[in-house]
Scaffold this motif. Structure first.
Motif, PDB file in Angstrom:
ATOM      1  N   ALA A 149       0.833  -1.208   0.000  1.00 12.39           N
ATOM      2  CA  ALA A 149       0.000   0.000   0.000  1.00 12.39           C
ATOM      3  C   ALA A 149       0.862   1.251   0.000  1.00 12.39           C
ATOM      4  O   ALA A 149       0.607   2.194  -0.761  1.00 12.39           O
ATOM      5  CB  ALA A 149      -0.924  -0.004   1.212  1.00 12.39           C
ATOM      6  N   SER A 150       1.929   1.254   0.834  1.00 14.34           N
ATOM      7  CA  SER A 150       2.704   2.485   0.916  1.00 14.34           C
ATOM      8  C   SER A 150       3.576   2.682  -0.315  1.00 14.34           C
ATOM      9  O   SER A 150       3.823   3.827  -0.703  1.00 14.34           O
ATOM     10  CB  SER A 150       3.540   2.531   2.187  1.00 14.34           C
ATOM     11  N   SER A 151       4.015   1.580  -0.958  1.00  9.35           N
ATOM     12  CA  SER A 151       4.805   1.827  -2.170  1.00  9.35           C
ATOM     13  C   SER A 151       3.904   2.303  -3.309  1.00  9.35           C
ATOM     14  O   SER A 151       4.336   3.077  -4.158  1.00  9.35           O
ATOM     15  CB  SER A 151       5.598   0.586  -2.587  1.00  9.35           C
ATOM     16  N   ARG A 152       2.621   1.875  -3.309  1.00 11.08           N
ATOM     17  CA  ARG A 152       1.690   2.432  -4.292  1.00 11.08           C
ATOM     18  C   ARG A 152       1.477   3.917  -4.036  1.00 11.08           C
ATOM     19  O   ARG A 152       1.469   4.730  -4.944  1.00 11.08           O
ATOM     20  CB  ARG A 152       0.348   1.725  -4.175  1.00 11.08           C
ATOM     21  N   MET A 153       1.293   4.235  -2.744  1.00  9.85           N
ATOM     22  CA  MET A 153       0.940   5.613  -2.402  1.00  9.85           C
ATOM     23  C   MET A 153       2.085   6.573  -2.690  1.00  9.85           C
ATOM     24  O   MET A 153       1.868   7.721  -3.061  1.00  9.85           O
ATOM     25  CB  MET A 153       0.577   5.664  -0.917  1.00  9.85           C
ATOM     26  N   THR A 154       3.330   6.118  -2.509  1.00 11.33           N
ATOM     27  CA  THR A 154       4.452   7.014  -2.723  1.00 11.33           C
ATOM     28  C   THR A 154       5.012   6.925  -4.140  1.00 11.33           C
ATOM     29  O   THR A 154       5.937   7.649  -4.474  1.00 11.33           O
ATOM     30  CB  THR A 154       5.586   6.701  -1.738  1.00 11.33           C
ATOM     31  N   GLY A 155       4.433   6.055  -4.950  1.00 11.87           N
ATOM     32  CA  GLY A 155       4.887   5.965  -6.340  1.00 11.87           C
ATOM     33  C   GLY A 155       6.317   5.485  -6.473  1.00 11.87           C
ATOM     34  O   GLY A 155       7.070   5.988  -7.305  1.00 11.87           O
ATOM     35  N   VAL A 156       6.707   4.539  -5.633  1.00 15.10           N
ATOM     36  CA  VAL A 156       8.076   4.027  -5.708  1.00 15.10           C
ATOM     37  C   VAL A 156       8.254   3.209  -6.979  1.00 15.10           C
ATOM     38  O   VAL A 156       7.419   2.367  -7.310  1.00 15.10           O
ATOM     39  CB  VAL A 156       8.392   3.173  -4.466  1.00 15.10           C
ATOM     40  N   ASP A 157       9.320   3.515  -7.696  1.00 14.01           N
ATOM     41  CA  ASP A 157       9.562   2.844  -8.973  1.00 14.01           C
ATOM     42  C   ASP A 157      11.058   2.574  -9.049  1.00 14.01           C
ATOM     43  O   ASP A 157      11.854   3.493  -9.243  1.00 14.01           O
ATOM     44  CB  ASP A 157       9.100   3.754 -10.121  1.00 14.01           C
ATOM     45  N   VAL A 158      11.428   1.306  -8.840  1.00 18.20           N
ATOM     46  CA  VAL A 158      12.851   0.972  -8.771  1.00 18.20           C
ATOM     47  C   VAL A 158      13.532   1.275 -10.097  1.00 18.20           C
ATOM     48  O   VAL A 158      14.648   1.782 -10.142  1.00 18.20           O
ATOM     49  CB  VAL A 158      13.032  -0.514  -8.379  1.00 18.20           C
ATOM     50  N   GLY A 159      12.822   1.006 -11.194  1.00 19.70           N
ATOM     51  CA  GLY A 159      13.412   1.225 -12.521  1.00 19.70           C
ATOM     52  C   GLY A 159      13.788   2.671 -12.746  1.00 19.70           C
ATOM     53  O   GLY A 159      14.858   2.963 -13.289  1.00 19.70           O
ATOM     54  N   MET A 160      12.910   3.584 -12.269  1.00 19.55           N
ATOM     55  CA  MET A 160      13.170   5.000 -12.492  1.00 19.55           C
ATOM     56  C   MET A 160      14.459   5.427 -11.808  1.00 19.55           C
ATOM     57  O   MET A 160      15.228   6.210 -12.348  1.00 19.55           O
ATOM     58  CB  MET A 160      12.004   5.815 -11.953  1.00 19.55           C
ATOM     59  N   PHE A 161      14.702   4.885 -10.596  1.00 22.85           N
ATOM     60  CA  PHE A 161      15.902   5.267  -9.866  1.00 22.85           C
ATOM     61  C   PHE A 161      17.144   4.867 -10.648  1.00 22.85           C
ATOM     62  O   PHE A 161      18.076   5.649 -10.801  1.00 22.85           O
ATOM     63  CB  PHE A 161      15.896   4.606  -8.484  1.00 22.85           C
TER      64      PHE A 161
ATOM     65  N   TYR B 260       8.633   9.738  -3.627  1.00 21.49           N
ATOM     66  CA  TYR B 260       9.664   8.728  -3.875  1.00 21.49           C
ATOM     67  C   TYR B 260      11.014   9.221  -3.361  1.00 21.49           C
ATOM     68  O   TYR B 260      11.752   8.479  -2.693  1.00 21.49           O
ATOM     69  CB  TYR B 260       9.715   8.428  -5.368  1.00 21.49           C
ATOM     70  N   ALA B 261      11.332  10.491  -3.649  1.00 25.53           N
ATOM     71  CA  ALA B 261      12.588  11.067  -3.156  1.00 25.53           C
ATOM     72  C   ALA B 261      12.619  11.049  -1.628  1.00 25.53           C
ATOM     73  O   ALA B 261      13.672  10.782  -1.028  1.00 25.53           O
ATOM     74  CB  ALA B 261      12.746  12.496  -3.666  1.00 25.53           C
ATOM     75  N   GLY B 262      11.465  11.301  -1.015  1.00 24.51           N
ATOM     76  CA  GLY B 262      11.398  11.246   0.442  1.00 24.51           C
ATOM     77  C   GLY B 262      11.703   9.864   0.972  1.00 24.51           C
ATOM     78  O   GLY B 262      12.441   9.710   1.949  1.00 24.51           O
ATOM     79  N   VAL B 263      11.130   8.836   0.323  1.00 24.90           N
ATOM     80  CA  VAL B 263      11.381   7.453   0.750  1.00 24.90           C
ATOM     81  C   VAL B 263      12.878   7.156   0.685  1.00 24.90           C
ATOM     82  O   VAL B 263      13.459   6.614   1.638  1.00 24.90           O
ATOM     83  CB  VAL B 263      10.607   6.461  -0.141  1.00 24.90           C
ATOM     84  N   LEU B 264      13.519   7.545  -0.415  1.00 26.89           N
ATOM     85  CA  LEU B 264      14.954   7.269  -0.567  1.00 26.89           C
ATOM     86  C   LEU B 264      15.763   8.004   0.498  1.00 26.89           C
ATOM     87  O   LEU B 264      16.673   7.423   1.103  1.00 26.89           O
ATOM     88  CB  LEU B 264      15.412   7.674  -1.962  1.00 26.89           C
ATOM     89  N   ALA B 265      15.402   9.275   0.754  1.00 24.99           N
ATOM     90  CA  ALA B 265      16.153  10.045   1.751  1.00 24.99           C
ATOM     91  C   ALA B 265      16.029   9.409   3.127  1.00 24.99           C
ATOM     92  O   ALA B 265      17.031   9.234   3.826  1.00 24.99           O
ATOM     93  CB  ALA B 265      15.649  11.486   1.792  1.00 24.99           C
ATOM     94  N   VAL B 266      14.804   9.040   3.516  1.00 24.10           N
ATOM     95  CA  VAL B 266      14.611   8.423   4.835  1.00 24.10           C
ATOM     96  C   VAL B 266      15.374   7.114   4.908  1.00 24.10           C
ATOM     97  O   VAL B 266      16.039   6.821   5.905  1.00 24.10           O
ATOM     98  CB  VAL B 266      13.105   8.211   5.114  1.00 24.10           C
TER      99      VAL B 266
END
Lengths: 263, 270
Positions: free
Chosen positions: A31-43, B146-152
């Motif tokens: 749920a939280s990775s959906r909400m924060t839009g985490v995208d490993v590929g983008m990094f 996303y940037a926040g997640v990485l920083a934390v």
């Protein structure tokens, strides 16, 4: 006499609790990775930009160092003053919040509630508000650090007060001393060293915090940090970060040494 | 003979008796330096009226902002802040484990080279300001949570690694020795003895770090790294004090709730 192997209850045999916890954590993770839009590929796709930034930071512009010396001093001065003001206000609150000195449960509860509320506020948030009130400059930084350390120090202090030996207090009480005399002769000598130790610990944390407060305009080295980042001048950013690192480590070293001597 | 013995303590007590003067002098010098160095010229004439309107805004917060279904309201942004803190803490707790074993002082180590270098790395990570880290990650992945997640998750390694390594140094080695004496290999020692022994402490520290991460996630938005901080800084800059009031209220409630929840969980762990 028959010995029976005790049967494990149903909950333990099927590992209900660990499985439930794992499931809860997995669901929260998704749920939280959906909400924060985490995208490993983008990094990894943008890793080039990130490494470019790191490469530029790895060449510090040392000629910038003399310019930031004064703001660095200002940062330490802000931390010292802010911690002192906060600790001074914390002492009466700590005494009122200690359960062995104040027997009125309501007074203690109200004081502790105030302290809890103060402690919830993050330092940068306070800085943003005080910059709006006092304007850009170190005044806002000192007030921010004072309130921030007030919340922290008062909790550490009242926990120290609650651990003191009550014998000297009772002795003074039995000869008819008043409250102030009791605090001065029976409480203070017992807690002084720990107070100073916690004060130094808070100072360490405040030196760290004060280096970024200036980012929102609250004085010190942070102002220059923000300027260099806005101008994409990462070699200057690197100098600032390295200089703060040295300052923080020196302050930590001094304070750690003093605290070891004290305790 | 007695005089020769009493002579040395006499000089010692003289130093003991008067060294507080030296301390007072040092403290006086430090405070004079601190007070004379700062310029308190930043005080604005509008300070009083601004504080009045802040108090007014805090007393009458903007209740309509709590939930309006746009996804930009208080409830959804607070949830987003919690998500940043949660994800960041979980990621960093996983990365911290190898760092912790690196930095934990072992018995048979030569001059503590391995653990010493690990401790230096962890100190460097801890001292690197989280805000700067957030700005660097914004350059890499764009503004947003996303940037926040990485920083934390990177910043928390510094503290979690230190706490974990101290837990490893102080752990009870009995279970390790039992598996060794029964002929287990190092993988079995790790899985069956080391990990179960330190797991409660690891989880407890991770929960504690989560409390801190919630606070930092709520301010990372001030530099554009997602969460409740972004509307907060906008509201302060546009002098929208009722909006500031409701956001402050939301942050305070969120932090209080998370702190008490995590404290309950940690009490049950240890």
């Amino acid at each position: 006499m028959t010995t029976q192997v005790p049967r494990r209850p149903w909950l333990q045999r099927w590992h209900v609790k660990p499985i439930a916890w794992t499931l809860v954590i997995l669901i929260l993770l998704v749920a939280s990775s959906r909400m924060t839009g985490v995208d490993v590929g983008m990094f990894f796709g943008n890793l080039g930009q990130f490494t470019d930034l790191l490469v530029r930071m790895s060449r510090p512009a040392w000629d910038y160092l003399p310019i930031i010396l004064h703001p660095l001093y200002e940062t330490i001065q802000m931390a010292i003053l802010g911690t002192t003001i906060g600790a001074a206000f914390a002492v009466p609150f700590a005494v009122l919040a200690a359960s062995n000195l104040v027997h009125n449960r309501w007074l203690r509860g109200i004081i502790r509630l105030i302290l809890d509320l103060v402690r919830t506020l993050p330092d940068l948030l306070l800085a943003a508000i005080f910059v709006a009130i006092f304007g850009i400059g170190s005044t806002a930084g000192v007030v921010t650090l004072a309130i921030f350390s007030f919340g922290m120090v008062s909790k550490l202090f009242y926990e120290v007060i609650e651990t003191i030996d009550m014998g000297p207090l009772e002795a003074l009480e039995s000869v008819g001393a008043n409250k102030l005399t009791i605090i001065w002769y029976a409480v203070l000598p017992q807690i002084m060293n720990q107070f100073v130790s916690y004060f130094l610990y808070t100072l360490e944390i405040n030196v760290r915090a004060s280096t970024v407060l200036g980012y929102l305009g609250a004085g010190g080295i942070g102002v220059f940090l923000q300027r260099s980042l806005n101008e994409f001048n990462y070699s200057q950013t690197a100098v600032i970060i390295l200089a703060t690192l040295v300052v923080v480590m020196v302050i930590d070293g001094i304070s750690n040494h003093l605290r070891r001597v004290l305790l | 003979m007695q005089t020769t013995i009493s002579k040395k303590p006499a000089t010692l007590t003289l130093w003991r008796r008067w060294n507080w003067l030296l301390w007072i002098a040092v403290v006086a010098v430090v405070y004079t330096w601190a007070i004379t160095g700062l310029h308190f010229t930043g005080l604005q004439e509008s300070a009083a009226s601004v504080s009045r309107s802040i108090v007014h805004g805090l007393v009458q917060p903007d209740w309509s902002y709590v939930y309006n279904g746009s996804g930009e309201d208080l409830v959804s942004l607070i949830l987003q802040t919690l998500a940043i803190a949660f994800l960041g803490t979980i990621i960093s707790s996983l990365i911290s484990v190898p760092f912790a074993f690196w930095a934990a002082r072992g018995g048979k180590e030569w001059l503590h080279v391995r653990s010493g270098s690990g401790k230096v790395i962890l100190t460097l990570i801890r001292t690197f300001p989280e805000i700067v880290l957030a700005i660097m990650f914004i350059k890499a992945v764009g503004p947003g949570s996303y940037a926040g997640v990485l920083a934390v998750s990177i910043h928390s390694i510094g503290m979690l690694g230190k706490l974990f390594s101290e837990a490893i140094e102080n752990m009870d080695r009995g279970a390790d020795e039992a598996i060794t004496s029964a002929g287990g290999n190092s993988a079995q020692i790790f899985m069956l003895a080391t990990l179960p022994t330190i797991m409660p402490e690891f989880i407890s520290y991770t929960l504690y770090r989560f409390e801190i991460a919630v606070r930092s996630a709520s301010i990372l938005g001030m530099v554009g790294a997602g969460g409740i901080g972004t509307p907060m800084i906008f509201a302060i800059q546009t002098r929208n004090w009722p909006r500031v009031g409701i956001i402050l209220l939301g942050i305070v409630l969120m932090v209080l709730l998370i702190d008490s929840l995590s404290e309950q969980l940690r009490k049950r762990l240890i």
